[in-house]
Scaffold this motif. Structure first.
Motif, PDB file in Angstrom:
ATOM      1  N   VAL A   1       4.771  10.206  -4.623  1.00 46.61           N
ATOM      2  CA  VAL A   1       3.617   9.334  -4.441  1.00 46.61           C
ATOM      3  C   VAL A   1       2.827   9.314  -5.750  1.00 46.61           C
ATOM      4  O   VAL A   1       2.577  10.368  -6.344  1.00 46.61           O
ATOM      5  N   ALA A   2       2.445   8.118  -6.167  1.00 48.68           N
ATOM      6  CA  ALA A   2       1.595   7.963  -7.354  1.00 48.68           C
ATOM      7  C   ALA A   2       0.146   7.830  -6.907  1.00 48.68           C
ATOM      8  O   ALA A   2      -0.173   7.014  -6.042  1.00 48.68           O
ATOM      9  N   VAL A   3      -0.738   8.626  -7.494  1.00 45.10           N
ATOM     10  CA  VAL A   3      -2.148   8.667  -7.118  1.00 45.10           C
ATOM     11  C   VAL A   3      -2.995   8.082  -8.247  1.00 45.10           C
ATOM     12  O   VAL A   3      -2.780   8.405  -9.419  1.00 45.10           O
ATOM     13  N   ARG A   4      -3.937   7.234  -7.896  1.00 52.89           N
ATOM     14  CA  ARG A   4      -4.824   6.642  -8.894  1.00 52.89           C
ATOM     15  C   ARG A   4      -5.591   7.742  -9.622  1.00 52.89           C
ATOM     16  O   ARG A   4      -6.264   8.568  -8.989  1.00 52.89           O
ATOM     17  N   ALA A   5      -5.520   7.734 -10.933  1.00 54.27           N
ATOM     18  CA  ALA A   5      -6.073   8.831 -11.719  1.00 54.27           C
ATOM     19  C   ALA A   5      -7.575   8.994 -11.543  1.00 54.27           C
ATOM     20  O   ALA A   5      -8.107  10.107 -11.653  1.00 54.27           O
ATOM     21  N   SER A   6      -8.281   7.907 -11.264  1.00 54.05           N
ATOM     22  CA  SER A   6      -9.735   7.955 -11.142  1.00 54.05           C
ATOM     23  C   SER A   6     -10.213   8.356  -9.751  1.00 54.05           C
ATOM     24  O   SER A   6     -11.421   8.437  -9.512  1.00 54.05           O
ATOM     25  N   SER A   7      -9.282   8.618  -8.825  1.00 52.27           N
ATOM     26  CA  SER A   7      -9.655   8.882  -7.439  1.00 52.27           C
ATOM     27  C   SER A   7     -10.061  10.333  -7.208  1.00 52.27           C
ATOM     28  O   SER A   7      -9.731  11.235  -7.984  1.00 52.27           O
ATOM     29  N   ARG A   8     -10.776  10.553  -6.119  1.00 52.34           N
ATOM     30  CA  ARG A   8     -11.103  11.914  -5.704  1.00 52.34           C
ATOM     31  C   ARG A   8      -9.842  12.679  -5.335  1.00 52.34           C
ATOM     32  O   ARG A   8      -9.748  13.889  -5.555  1.00 52.34           O
ATOM     33  N   ALA A  40      -6.863  12.380  -6.703  1.00 51.17           N
ATOM     34  CA  ALA A  40      -6.218  12.845  -7.929  1.00 51.17           C
ATOM     35  C   ALA A  40      -6.930  14.067  -8.496  1.00 51.17           C
ATOM     36  O   ALA A  40      -6.295  14.964  -9.056  1.00 51.17           O
ATOM     37  N   ALA A  41      -8.239  14.118  -8.337  1.00 48.59           N
ATOM     38  CA  ALA A  41      -8.982  15.287  -8.807  1.00 48.59           C
ATOM     39  C   ALA A  41      -8.583  16.538  -8.037  1.00 48.59           C
ATOM     40  O   ALA A  41      -8.694  17.663  -8.547  1.00 48.59           O
ATOM     41  N   THR A  42      -8.087  16.338  -6.822  1.00 47.91           N
ATOM     42  CA  THR A  42      -7.670  17.467  -5.988  1.00 47.91           C
ATOM     43  C   THR A  42      -6.201  17.826  -6.186  1.00 47.91           C
ATOM     44  O   THR A  42      -5.856  19.010  -6.327  1.00 47.91           O
ATOM     45  N   LEU A  43      -5.324  16.814  -6.219  1.00 51.68           N
ATOM     46  CA  LEU A  43      -3.877  17.063  -6.217  1.00 51.68           C
ATOM     47  C   LEU A  43      -3.161  16.655  -7.502  1.00 51.68           C
ATOM     48  O   LEU A  43      -2.002  17.025  -7.697  1.00 51.68           O
ATOM     49  N   GLY A  44      -3.819  15.861  -8.351  1.00 50.72           N
ATOM     50  CA  GLY A  44      -3.149  15.339  -9.533  1.00 50.72           C
ATOM     51  C   GLY A  44      -2.691  13.908  -9.319  1.00 50.72           C
ATOM     52  O   GLY A  44      -2.765  13.358  -8.217  1.00 50.72           O
ATOM     53  N   ALA A  45      -2.179  13.299 -10.377  1.00 46.90           N
ATOM     54  CA  ALA A  45      -1.839  11.877 -10.352  1.00 46.90           C
ATOM     55  C   ALA A  45      -0.446  11.592  -9.816  1.00 46.90           C
ATOM     56  O   ALA A  45      -0.084  10.436  -9.617  1.00 46.90           O
ATOM     57  N   SER A  46       0.338  12.611  -9.579  1.00 46.90           N
ATOM     58  CA  SER A  46       1.681  12.429  -9.017  1.00 46.90           C
ATOM     59  C   SER A  46       1.981  13.605  -8.102  1.00 46.90           C
ATOM     60  O   SER A  46       1.847  14.768  -8.520  1.00 46.90           O
ATOM     61  N   VAL A  47       2.349  13.314  -6.860  1.00 47.99           N
ATOM     62  CA  VAL A  47       2.622  14.382  -5.900  1.00 47.99           C
ATOM     63  C   VAL A  47       3.915  14.095  -5.148  1.00 47.99           C
ATOM     64  O   VAL A  47       4.332  12.952  -5.001  1.00 47.99           O
ATOM     65  N   VAL A  48       4.545  15.155  -4.691  1.00 50.16           N
ATOM     66  CA  VAL A  48       5.698  15.055  -3.792  1.00 50.16           C
ATOM     67  C   VAL A  48       5.183  15.334  -2.393  1.00 50.16           C
ATOM     68  O   VAL A  48       4.415  16.281  -2.181  1.00 50.16           O
TER      69      VAL A  48
END
Length: 247
Positions: A161-168, A170-178
């Motif tokens: 999963v790709a996470v928006r870098a500016s999101s809350r 992403a601040a918790t899990l990072g910009a890319s997660v499995v």
């Protein structure tokens, strides 16, 4: 992992504590819900576990009135009447309309009161429907989001999963997660105040955040035993950070 202050009260809200019609599914859901409760308690939360279908909207709202944070768990499909969907659709599951109504009311109050809330799988969909959004009723059989025709405890499918870098998030899990997921429905039209902050490779929304309230919904299951180590812990810890910001 920083512990939550012992005074913080977390409500873990599931669909039902009884599924005599499907004991295998219930056992697996109970395992997932129990893992959230155990991890939250390990972080220092005082946890209440409440089944929305078993208590109804009025009792659910009353019993969670003093909660500092809320987790809405996964489970059955939301009844189509709550989002204007077709009454029959492929892979249709059992509906618990009392739970739907109660959890929808809970999300709406959380927005009004800025109570931190995490929605997991169905919980994300409840957030979206509560705020006026709609659902894709079935994403089909060519899917990365669920293993088909397997025992219930093997339905989880792993994918990126790709996470928006500016999101809350992403601040918790990072910009890319499995992630580990098992769903056949998805967010369609977004509810009021929500933005998509994560997507899968096939373009399906994987997470939403509210633009002002401390509310996040994720379409996957960090509480699954096969999920990456630490993912659930980080998401629960973020709830008490959100509570501090909302105070």
């Amino acid at each position: 992992m920083p512990a939550a202050p012992s005074a913080l009260r977390l409500a873990v809200v599931e669909v039902t504590r009884s599924r005599p019609h499907d004991s295998a599914y219930h056992s697996y859901i109970d395992l997932l819900n129990s893992r959230v409760v155990r991890e939250a308690e390990a972080q220092g939360y005082s946890v209440s576990r409440i089944a929305a279908a078993d208590v109804g909207a009025e009792a659910l709202l009353e019993s969670t009135r003093d909660a500092d944070a809320i987790v809405v768990m996964g489970g059955e499909d939301i009844a189509p009447r709550f989002y204007g969907g077709a009454s029959e659709y492929p892979s249709q599951g059992r509906h618990f309309e009392v739970a739907d109504e109660a959890q929808i009311a809970l999300v709406r109050r959380a927005v009004e009161t800025s109570t931190p809330l995490l929605g997991i799988c169905r919980g994300l969909q409840i957030i979206n429907v509560a705020l006026g959004g709609t659902l894709v009723q079935d994403i089909g059989t060519e899917t990365i989001h669920k293993n088909l025709d397997v025992p219930v405890d093997e339905t989880m499918a792993g994918h990126d999963v790709a996470v928006r870098a500016s999101s809350r998030l992403a601040a918790t899990l990072g910009a890319s997660v499995v992630v580990q997921s098992a769903h056949h429905q998805a967010v369609d039209a977004l509810g009021s105040g929500l933005v998509v902050v994560a997507t899968a490779a096939d373009g399906l929304p994987e997470a939403v955040e509210h633009v002002s309230a401390p509310i996040i919904g994720i379409q996957w299951h960090p509480e699954d035993p096969g999920a990456p180590v630490g993912q659930l812990e980080l998401l629960l810890a973020a709830l008490h950070r959100d509570e501090a910001l909302a105070a």
